[in-house]
Design a protein around this motif. Structure first.
Motif, PDB file in Angstrom:
ATOM      1  N   LEU A 216       0.838  -1.214   0.000  1.00  0.00           N
ATOM      2  CA  LEU A 216       0.000   0.000   0.000  1.00  0.00           C
ATOM      3  C   LEU A 216       0.862   1.250   0.000  1.00  0.00           C
ATOM      4  CD1 LEU A 216      -2.856  -0.801   2.538  1.00  0.00           C
ATOM      5  CD2 LEU A 216      -2.956  -0.805   0.038  1.00  0.00           C
ATOM      6  N   LEU A 256      -0.963  -6.631   1.771  1.00  0.00           N
ATOM      7  CA  LEU A 256      -1.098  -5.185   1.556  1.00  0.00           C
ATOM      8  C   LEU A 256      -0.090  -4.374   2.360  1.00  0.00           C
ATOM      9  CD1 LEU A 256      -4.996  -4.886   1.618  1.00  0.00           C
ATOM     10  CD2 LEU A 256      -3.510  -4.657  -0.393  1.00  0.00           C
ATOM     11  N   VAL A 295      -8.871  -0.039  -2.868  1.00  0.00           N
ATOM     12  CA  VAL A 295      -8.654  -1.486  -2.811  1.00  0.00           C
ATOM     13  C   VAL A 295      -9.998  -2.172  -3.013  1.00  0.00           C
ATOM     14  CG1 VAL A 295      -7.822  -3.400  -1.396  1.00  0.00           C
ATOM     15  CG2 VAL A 295      -6.722  -1.151  -1.228  1.00  0.00           C
ATOM     16  N   ARG A 308      -1.849   0.367   7.105  1.00  0.00           N
ATOM     17  CA  ARG A 308      -0.906   1.323   6.553  1.00  0.00           C
ATOM     18  C   ARG A 308       0.478   0.687   6.538  1.00  0.00           C
ATOM     19  NH1 ARG A 308       1.488   3.672  11.020  1.00  0.00           N
ATOM     20  NH2 ARG A 308       0.315   3.442  12.932  1.00  0.00           N
ATOM     21  N   SER A 309       1.374   1.340   5.829  1.00  0.00           N
ATOM     22  CA  SER A 309       2.706   0.790   5.656  1.00  0.00           C
ATOM     23  C   SER A 309       3.581   1.056   6.867  1.00  0.00           C
ATOM     24  CB  SER A 309       3.361   1.407   4.431  1.00  0.00           C
ATOM     25  OG  SER A 309       3.238   0.533   3.352  1.00  0.00           O
TER      26      SER A 309
END
Ligand code: ADP
Ligand code: MG
Length: 315
Positions: A216, A256, A295, A308-309
């Motif tokens: 993501l 993700l 998504v 989140r990353s």
């Protein structure tokens, strides 16, 4: 063993240095490299800190491999050809068994990609490994994050998420059988930099990045740099049988937001013919005019994920 004996024994390999346009390698104040006429230098650094990026118990040969692999992955993402690397190493003590394993893993990967160790720095301190890689690409040919265009297809190499499975086992939040754990652990500790793919995508891909912090966020970097948005099909994301056997929510999290994948995500015109370098390529989405990343599942329905990353200062 003193500092210079250590460097000479584990990191100095003059015969190989001369093979790849290196006039002077380890041993002088600077390395001397011969640039290819018309080429551009591509330079990148990545640091690995004990306790942050790896556990003290990791096999030193795998750590040596990974320290260089994550750097070569950045060259791959830009379509560069490796030319050499430097190694800045802080070691708590001289542990010859550790040094032998580390340098073996490191230099085996260096040899495989004809990327010689050309210099560095060695100091006493908490275990910390910082590598800088030097690569080349023809002028104007480097793959950047900023070239994605509306209508481009989004592709990913290999499979995503297995490294994150291993992390969950180390964290104690997941149990795998011995074979599954070893496979996941190999994905985490021995990533494969996609150099031949990156080079083959010169002139074909419009943008590229390697997945180090999670799909993501890393795809998000392409979208931000290119000023576009995207639709991403989570059901299309390529995964191992091991990951496919996990609960759906865990699969999505690993795919993700997993990170440590070191696969390439790239965009290319929908009609582009992609190179076959023996690496599986999967089409996972499309670039759109509307900003943001949507998504969706295989039916096209929006997927709420709340993921989140990885961010070192927010995690
Ligand atoms: P200087 O004091 O001139 O910076 P050093 O004494 O630190 O040089 O290092 C001597 C030589 O060994 C230099 O060529 C340097 O690039 C190389 N070197 C030092 N540490 C490493 C290492 N970990 N790996 C490879 N080369 C190294
Ligand atoms: Mg000097």
């Amino acid at each position: 063993m003193g500092e210079f004996d250590l460097i000479r024994r584990y990191f100095m390999r003059p015969a190989m240095d001369l093979a790849n346009g290196v006039e002077v390698g380890v041993g002088d104040d600077c390395a001397v490299l011969v640039p290819t006429p018309g080429a551009r230098w591509l330079v990148s650094s990545d640091m690995l800190v004990e306790g942050r990026h790896f556990l003290s118990t990791v096999d030193p040969a795998r750590l040596g491999h990974k320290a260089l692999a994550v750097n070569l992955s950045d060259l791959a993402a830009c379509g560069a050809t490796p030319r050499g690397f430097t190694l800045a190493l802080a070691l708590p003590r001289v542990d010859e068994a550790w040094l032998a394993g580390f340098s073996r893993g490191l230099l085996a990967l260096a040899d495989a990609h004809r990327c010689p160790l050309i210099g560095g720095d060695t100091t006493q301190g908490p275990l910390n490994i910082c590598i800088t890689v030097f690569g080349e690409a023809p002028a104007g040919a480097a793959l950047l994050r900023s070239g994605a265009r509306v209508g481009d297809a989004i592709w990913v190499s290999g499979r995503l998420g297995d490294a994150r499975l291993a992390l969950e086992v180390f964290r104690g939040t997941l149990a795998l059988d011995a074979g599954g754990f070893e496979a996941a652990r190999a994905a985490m500790e021995s990533p494969t930099p996609r150099l031949s793919l990156g080079q083959a995508l010169r002139g074909i891909a419009t943008a590229a990045i390697d997945v180090s912090d999670g799909l993501l966020g890393d795809l998000g970097h392409i979208l931000a740099a290119s000023g576009v948005g995207a639709r991403l099909d989570v059901d299309a994301l390529p995964r191992s049988a091991l990951l496919a056997a996990q609960p759906a929510a865990l699969q999505r999290e690993c795919l993700l937001a997993g990170g440590d994948d070191y696969e390439l995500v790239f965009t290319a015109p929908a009609a582009a013919r992609l190179p076959d370098v023996g690496v599986e390529l999967t089409r996972i989405g499309v670039i759109e005019l509307e900003r943001g990343l949507r998504v969706v599942d295989a039916q096209g329905a929006a997927v709420a994920h709340g993921l989140r990353s990885f961010d070192h200062f927010k995690a």
